[in-house]
Design an enzyme around this catalytic site. Structure first.
Site, PDB file in Angstrom:
ATOM      1  N   LYS A   1       0.854  -1.197   0.000  1.00  0.00           N
ATOM      2  CA  LYS A   1       0.000   0.000   0.000  1.00  0.00           C
ATOM      3  C   LYS A   1       0.886   1.242   0.000  1.00  0.00           C
ATOM      4  O   LYS A   1       1.501   1.589   1.004  1.00  0.00           O
ATOM      5  CB  LYS A   1      -0.931   0.043   1.222  1.00  0.00           C
TER       6      LYS A   1
ATOM      7  N   GLU B   1      10.062  15.682  15.248  1.00  0.00           N
ATOM      8  CA  GLU B   1      10.462  15.579  13.838  1.00  0.00           C
ATOM      9  C   GLU B   1       9.668  16.594  13.014  1.00  0.00           C
ATOM     10  O   GLU B   1       8.437  16.567  13.009  1.00  0.00           O
ATOM     11  CB  GLU B   1      10.180  14.161  13.334  1.00  0.00           C
TER      12      GLU B   1
HETATM   13  P1  NAD Z   1       2.585   8.352   7.666  1.00  0.00           P
HETATM   14  O1  NAD Z   1       2.847   7.541   8.869  1.00  0.00           O
HETATM   15  O2  NAD Z   1       1.611   9.453   7.743  1.00  0.00           O
HETATM   16  O3  NAD Z   1       2.100   7.428   6.458  1.00  0.00           O
HETATM   17  C1  NAD Z   1       2.827   6.287   6.065  1.00  0.00           C
HETATM   18  C2  NAD Z   1       1.890   5.313   5.409  1.00  0.00           C
HETATM   19  O4  NAD Z   1       0.922   4.877   6.367  1.00  0.00           O
HETATM   20  C3  NAD Z   1       1.089   5.864   4.231  1.00  0.00           C
HETATM   21  O5  NAD Z   1       0.986   4.869   3.235  1.00  0.00           O
HETATM   22  C4  NAD Z   1      -0.276   6.128   4.839  1.00  0.00           C
HETATM   23  O6  NAD Z   1      -1.327   6.063   3.903  1.00  0.00           O
HETATM   24  C5  NAD Z   1      -0.386   4.981   5.822  1.00  0.00           C
HETATM   25  N1  NAD Z   1      -1.328   5.221   6.918  1.00  0.00           N
HETATM   26  C6  NAD Z   1      -1.786   6.395   7.419  1.00  0.00           C
HETATM   27  N2  NAD Z   1      -2.625   6.179   8.442  1.00  0.00           N
HETATM   28  C7  NAD Z   1      -2.702   4.844   8.605  1.00  0.00           C
HETATM   29  C8  NAD Z   1      -3.360   4.002   9.530  1.00  0.00           C
HETATM   30  N3  NAD Z   1      -4.148   4.505  10.488  1.00  0.00           N
HETATM   31  N4  NAD Z   1      -3.197   2.660   9.438  1.00  0.00           N
HETATM   32  C9  NAD Z   1      -2.390   2.126   8.490  1.00  0.00           C
HETATM   33  N5  NAD Z   1      -1.726   2.887   7.573  1.00  0.00           N
HETATM   34  C10 NAD Z   1      -1.883   4.224   7.644  1.00  0.00           C
HETATM   35  O7  NAD Z   1       4.033   8.841   7.210  1.00  0.00           O
HETATM   36  P2  NAD Z   1       4.378   9.816   6.021  1.00  0.00           P
HETATM   37  O8  NAD Z   1       3.947  11.179   6.449  1.00  0.00           O
HETATM   38  O9  NAD Z   1       3.897   9.251   4.729  1.00  0.00           O
HETATM   39  O10 NAD Z   1       5.978   9.705   5.977  1.00  0.00           O
HETATM   40  C11 NAD Z   1       6.796  10.455   6.784  1.00  0.00           C
HETATM   41  C12 NAD Z   1       7.291   9.652   7.974  1.00  0.00           C
HETATM   42  O11 NAD Z   1       7.933   8.454   7.524  1.00  0.00           O
HETATM   43  C13 NAD Z   1       8.330  10.390   8.764  1.00  0.00           C
HETATM   44  O12 NAD Z   1       8.103  10.211  10.147  1.00  0.00           O
HETATM   45  C14 NAD Z   1       9.631   9.716   8.340  1.00  0.00           C
HETATM   46  O13 NAD Z   1      10.668   9.881   9.264  1.00  0.00           O
HETATM   47  C15 NAD Z   1       9.203   8.306   8.173  1.00  0.00           C
HETATM   48  N6  NAD Z   1      10.128   7.528   7.327  1.00  0.00           N
HETATM   49  C16 NAD Z   1      10.968   6.611   7.919  1.00  0.00           C
HETATM   50  C17 NAD Z   1      11.887   5.892   7.142  1.00  0.00           C
HETATM   51  C18 NAD Z   1      12.838   4.891   7.789  1.00  0.00           C
HETATM   52  O14 NAD Z   1      13.465   4.131   7.066  1.00  0.00           O
HETATM   53  N7  NAD Z   1      12.991   4.882   9.090  1.00  0.00           N
HETATM   54  C19 NAD Z   1      11.935   6.084   5.766  1.00  0.00           C
HETATM   55  C20 NAD Z   1      11.071   7.024   5.203  1.00  0.00           C
HETATM   56  C21 NAD Z   1      10.168   7.731   6.001  1.00  0.00           C
END
Ligand code: NAD
Length: 499
Positions: A194, A402
């Site tokens: 997803k 962050e």
């Molecule tokens: P997010 O957590 O908002 O979303 C990530 C994914 O989760 C998306 O596909 C979103 O649709 C899905 N999602 C949202 N709500 C959900 C729920 N309730 N249940 C299941 N899935 C759900 O994150 P973002 O804003 O897309 O990305 C930024 C974040 O990702 C930052 O915190 C960043 O540091 C982190 N990140 C970490 C790494 C790593 O390797 N550690 C790599 C890239 C990004």
């Protein structure tokens, strides 16, 4: 026009055709399908604000079909049973096809997530290398390890798990898709991915490509949709065998809780609040150049970025001066335009988050060393922000949480022990770096970091073969493009016969 001859700002006809599609459906069982309730959402170019495409918004019922399709492919196709070297042929074919279409995929990625074109190309290359890396690694892995034990004949045998779920964020959609599906598929598992709703397009593109190069239907399923609907349904599905989530700690906690309810192992790659610990014997210009590069890379939307700059007191003013000049000179522009060094952030929501943290930080007493704010790019109605530097107490909200934008928080330190203590004084634990001409000190400090990664005289160094994972609020499990990750995609069975 050949793909090689295309420049980054001429839209390739293949990209135009892809974007012209009326609705981008999911790919389930090798077939394109729409949401059961006909629901859709739109994805936009962050650099212009214009709509790029309409995409199916999958329901819980659709998600169940996708997982069932992955299970069916695992149980009934040859995928899980074929010898590993045969599966590797598929991975190499996919890598070859992605390589041929590098410019197409890079343009789709650049438009969908706002990263500048060269960085999108690097992400596509990373996907290719990841597939080749895991294909090589898997072929050399012992599938049956004999263990010498007194009075017993014993062996540990590896098997793939079954259907694996992946939920990915918007900052590195294509690269992270590769980091997930390559180790999972090479070991014989099947996948349901997803992608984030802001950036679903390159992941959908690869699902079609996988079908074209001959992957059996159901091995790579891609289910676009809104997190609260499609993501929740995937993380709560009891028929998955493993889940891998990359995104924010807040959502990671919910995903882990859903998976925990079903006792499904989950790997979490979450956020970061990395520090750069800069000692006074450093080459100031070199460190300033590299840290400015790091904080402006993809407009600071990088989980492992150095967002806290800890600077030894006697070079504090000189270092700040060297970085302010460079940050002010960064060319902000549309991600496809020649000469752009920093593109937009991914959405209006993200821009407001960055601007909101600047306001909250200053309201809580932070000093502004370089004022950020909205950036204007002529003729473009995108989500642009200027780089910013704040300074002051490390208890400030902008130093602790962050931000995920081009913002660094600066503070002085006096000696090595204090530098390490301040770097480790955070809820996160993804990556920190140390900067000094004394390499013995660099190694000492890097090894003292309370984080998954410690980098020396550089930042954002993610290398194939070396584990990359977070601790504390930055996640658990994982290893990414390394042997540790491949091993995660096998379950072990210990077979013992008393002699
Ligand atoms: P997010 O957590 O908002 O979303 C990530 C994914 O989760 C998306 O596909 C979103 O649709 C899905 N999602 C949202 N709500 C959900 C729920 N309730 N249940 C299941 N899935 C759900 O994150 P973002 O804003 O897309 O990305 C930024 C974040 O990702 C930052 O915190 C960043 O540091 C982190 N990140 C970490 C790494 C790593 O390797 N550690 C790599 C890239 C990004």
């Amino acid at each position: 026009m050949t793909m090689e001859a295309a420049t980054q700002n001429e839209l390739l006809p293949e990209v135009q055709d892809f974007l012209n599609k009326e609705i981008h459906g999911a790919v389930i069982g090798g077939v394109e399908v729409m949401a059961a309730d006909g629901g859709t959402f739109d994805t936009h170019d962050p650099g212009s604000g214009e709509k790029l495409a309409t995409v199916a918004n999958l329901t819980a019922e659709d998600v169940e079909c996708a997982v069932a399709s992955a299970q069916k492919a695992f149980n009934e196709s040859d995928w899980a049973k074929m010898p590993v070297n045969e599966r590797c042929v598929y991975l190499h074919r996919l890598a070859d096809e992605v390589e041929k279409r590098k410019a197409i995929i890079a343009q789709i990625e650049t438009l969908d997530c706002g990263k500048i074109y060269e960085q999108a190309v690097a992400d596509v290359e990373n996907f290719i290398e990841t597939h080749r890396y895991f294909a090589g690694l898997a072929q050399n892995l012992d599938m049956r390890t004999v263990i010498a034990v007194k009075g017993h004949e014993a062996a540990v045998v590896r098997h793939p798990w079954g259907a694996c779920g992946f939920i990915t964020p918007w900052n590195f959609p294509f690269l992270l898709c590769g980091w997930g599906i390559a180790p999972a598929t090479v070991s014989g598992n099947t996948c349901v991915v997803k992608p984030a709703e802001d950036t679903p397009l390159s992941t959908l593109y690869v699902a079609h490509l996988a079908k074209e190069v001959g992957y059996p239907g159901g091995v790579i399923n891609v289910i676009p949709g809104i997190g609260e609907q499609t993501g929740v349904a995937l993380s709560a599905n009891p028929n998955l065998k493993r889940m891998s989530f990359t995104g924010s700690p807040e959502v990671g906690r919910m995903v882990a809780s859903n998976c925990g309810g079903n006792l499904i192992p989950v790997k979490l790659e979450l956020g970061g609040k990395g520090a750069a610990v800069i000692f006074s014997d450093v080459d100031i210009d070199d460190a300033a150049e590299k840290l400015v590069g790091a904080i402006t890379f993809h407009a600071g939307q990088v989980c492992c970025d150095a967002t806290r700059w800890l600077i030894q007191r006697d070079i504090y003013d000189d270092f700040i001066g060297a970085t302010v000049d460079r940050l002010q000179a960064i060319k902000i522009g549309h991600q496809m335009d020649n000469g752009t060094q920093m593109g937009p952030v991914v959405s209006e929501v993200q821009r407001n988050r960055v601007l909101g943290y600047l306001q909250k930080g200053v309201a809580a007493g932070a000093e502004t060393l370089l004022e950020g704010g909205t950036a204007e790019v002529s003729g473009r109605n995108g989500h642009y922000v200027k780089p910013a530097l704040l300074a002051g107490s490390l208890d400030n909200v902008a130093a602790r949480e962050e931000i995920f934008g081009p913002v660094a928080y600066c503070a002085p330190f006096d000696d090595e022990a204090e530098g390490v203590r301040l770097a480790n004084d955070t809820d996160y634990g993804l990556a920190n770096s140390v900067w000094s001409s004394d390499l013995a000190r660099c190694r000492r400090v890097a090894e003292a970091f309370d984080s998954g990664n410690g980098w020396i005289n550089s930042h954002n160094v993610v290398v194939h073969g070396v584990p990359y994972a977070g601790v504390k609020k930055s996640g658990m499990g994982g290893g990414v493009v390394s042997l540790e990750t491949l091993l995660d995609y096998y379950r072990n069975i210990s077979v013992i016969r008393p002699l």
